[in-house]
Scaffold this motif. Sequence first.
Motif, short mmCIF file in Angstrom:
data_model
loop_
_atom_site.label_atom_id
_atom_site.label_comp_id
_atom_site.label_asym_id
_atom_site.label_seq_id
_atom_site.Cartn_x
_atom_site.Cartn_y
_atom_site.Cartn_z
N GLY A 154 0.78 -1.22 0.00
CA GLY A 154 0.00 0.00 0.00
C GLY A 154 0.82 1.27 0.00
O GLY A 154 0.29 2.35 -0.30
N THR A 176 -5.05 -3.51 -6.24
CA THR A 176 -6.27 -3.47 -5.44
C THR A 176 -6.99 -2.15 -5.69
O THR A 176 -6.40 -1.16 -6.11
N GLU A 178 -8.07 -0.24 -3.44
CA GLU A 178 -7.56 0.75 -2.49
C GLU A 178 -6.35 1.48 -3.06
O GLU A 178 -6.24 2.72 -2.94
N VAL A 179 -5.43 0.74 -3.67
CA VAL A 179 -4.25 1.36 -4.27
C VAL A 179 -4.67 2.31 -5.39
O VAL A 179 -4.16 3.43 -5.51
N ASN A 182 -6.20 5.47 -3.89
CA ASN A 182 -5.17 6.32 -3.29
C ASN A 182 -4.31 7.01 -4.37
O ASN A 182 -3.92 8.17 -4.21
#
Length: 227
Positions: A154, A176, A178-179, A182
């Motif tokens: 991450g 992912t 999430e990555v 972000n």
Amino acid sequence: MNFLTIGHRGVMGVEPENTLRSFAAAEEAGLDVIELDLHLSKDGALVVMHDPDVDRTTDGSGPIAEQTLDELRALDAGRGERIPVFEEVLDAVASPLQAEIKDVAAARALAEVMHRRNLADRVEVSSFHEEAIAEIAHLVPGVRTALIGSRYGGDIVDRAVEAGAGTLCLNIRRITLEVVENARKADLRIIGWVVNTQDHLRLVRALELDGATTDYPEIKRTGRFTA
């Protein structure tokens, strides 16, 4: 922004990788960008090859760094192709390039060519190593850079931001949501690699990535229609 298709070492799925033949085939297929890899020979030539040694892709053996350009030129890189130097690629194709460097020494050699041939707009420089990205950015102000992540976590987004990279090139097998989220918050462009199947292509399109690095020219044709 248009979805970019990037030819991995040319079109290495159908032609000998990192050769002029492979780069010409990628351009003919209409891929948007051509990706290649750079190493320094024993006598300081900026040669185009992925591995640190010649064993896998030529009929020779041994590290690139221990062989002169003339010695490297004598090798068969597949189908009679020779190992090219970077400037030969610049002359052989007109496509934008993504040039991967392995270390600071390669960054310095590449910077010399970029200044001499005014390549800041044509060439994006990528690396797994933040120090190489920082060095090329220092030497070529305004150069576009990309941090590559293979077995990343991450923290890859923070690492890219700290290195001053504008793009993340991410192994799709570890990517992912999430990555991706972000990275978007950090205003980073995201390229997925290596995208060689329709399932891979559907994944990168579903994640709304900016492009895909592929071994095969067919991804260019089907990428327009896959969502």
